[in-house]
Design an enzyme around this catalytic site. Structure first.
Site, PDB file in Angstrom:
ATOM      1  N   LYS A 185       0.868  -1.149   0.051  1.00 34.15           N
ATOM      2  CA  LYS A 185      -0.029  -0.031  -0.163  1.00 34.15           C
ATOM      3  C   LYS A 185       0.910   1.284   0.025  1.00 34.15           C
ATOM      4  O   LYS A 185       2.028   1.376   0.655  1.00 34.15           O
ATOM      5  CB  LYS A 185      -0.885   0.055   1.155  1.00 34.15           C
ATOM      6  CG  LYS A 185      -1.720   1.060   1.258  1.00 34.15           C
ATOM      7  CD  LYS A 185      -2.957   0.949   2.376  1.00 34.15           C
ATOM      8  CE  LYS A 185      -4.043   1.781   2.522  1.00 34.15           C
ATOM      9  NZ  LYS A 185      -4.665   1.742   3.535  1.00 34.15           N
TER      10      LYS A 185
ATOM     11  N   SER B 296      -9.614   1.722   2.733  1.00 33.77           N
ATOM     12  CA  SER B 296      -8.730   2.146   1.726  1.00 33.77           C
ATOM     13  C   SER B 296      -7.881   1.602   1.126  1.00 33.77           C
ATOM     14  O   SER B 296      -7.091   2.207   0.277  1.00 33.77           O
ATOM     15  CB  SER B 296      -8.323   3.588   2.519  1.00 33.77           C
ATOM     16  OG  SER B 296      -7.482   3.003   3.782  1.00 33.77           O
TER      17      SER B 296
ATOM     18  N   SER C 150     -10.096  -1.072   6.613  1.00 38.48           N
ATOM     19  CA  SER C 150      -9.426  -0.682   5.607  1.00 38.48           C
ATOM     20  C   SER C 150      -8.787  -1.836   4.991  1.00 38.48           C
ATOM     21  O   SER C 150      -8.304  -1.881   3.805  1.00 38.48           O
ATOM     22  CB  SER C 150      -8.377   0.600   5.659  1.00 38.48           C
ATOM     23  OG  SER C 150      -9.334   1.613   5.732  1.00 38.48           O
TER      24      SER C 150
END
Length: 232
Positions: free
Chosen positions: A77, A152, A176
């Site tokens: 990420k 996210s 997330s």
């Protein structure tokens, strides 16, 4: 090579038996990225040294010193610091920021011989639940591109679900990792706070943020977790 159905556990076994090399595995992942990333908008950056990393991993495997993650392609990420690489947290504010050190989890992955494939798209500063709120455009769900992958950490989830990598790291504050994992048919884990160091993770809410794995099976998620956990 059918990366979408290949697990970390199986790939590791195949590489140890000489039935598969990390170079072959990473090359197949790069091919999938080339074919699918334009539509799905998963990777913000694919690192230029992935095949070099894979060659080194193959040498480690040949010498009998492999871990369960040696030679395995992992996505990261875009809020986890990787020394010498840009880390933007999905924002134009940090688009030119280059990390000056490795996050704790990155050191762990490197020590294990994992192949770090690149940075995945995310909701800006991890504030969102659909990965539509990135400054670099929305991520599409690989199961159905008309739908969102969750967020996210939607880029990391989509990377695994589309066969671009075998595993990935995301961050979870209020869902997330877990929510995009469910949207993309994966296993996603938010570890107990403190089980995985958040050193080198761009904060969304420091007292709640946790780095954790995405994988196709609970066994694979455990392999990643066992690698990144530990005292910092």
């Amino acid at each position: 090579m059918d990366i979408k159905n290949l697990t970390i556990e199986k790939a590791g076994e195949m590489m140890k038996k000489g039935e598969l090399t990390s170079v072959e595995l990473v090359s197949a992942c790069l091919k999938n990225i080339e074919e699918k990333n334009k539509e799905l908008n998963v990777f913000l950056e694919v690192f230029g040294d992935t095949l070099e990393q894979a060659k080194k991993a193959d040498e480690i495997i040949k010498n009998g010193k492999a871990t369960k993650l040696t030679g395995i392609p992992i996505a990261l990420k875009d809020n986890i610091l990787i020394m010498g690489h840009k880390v933007s947290s999905g924002s134009k504010i940090l688009q030119n920021y280059t990390a000056s050190y490795d996050a704790f989890v990155i050191k762990k992955l490197k020590n294990a011989g994992a192949v770090l494939m690149g940075r995945t798209n995310m909701d800006e500063f991890a504030m969102g639940s659909s990965t539509e709120n990135s400054a670099y455009g929305p991520v599409k769900n690989p199961i159905d591109p008309s739908r969102v992958p969750g967020g996210s950490s939607g880029g990391s989830a989509a990377a695994v679900a589309s066969g671009m990598v075998l595993g990935a790291l995301g961050s979870d504050t209020g869902g997330s990792i877990r929510q995009p994992a469910s949207f993309c048919g994966l296993i996603g884990m938010k570890p107990t706070y403190g089980a995985v160091s958040r050193s080198g993770l761009t904060a969304m809410a420091s007292s709640l943020d946790q780095i954790g794995p995405f994988a196709k099976t609970s066994e694979d998620a455990k392999i990643i977790f066992d690698c990144i956990t530990g005292h910092d």
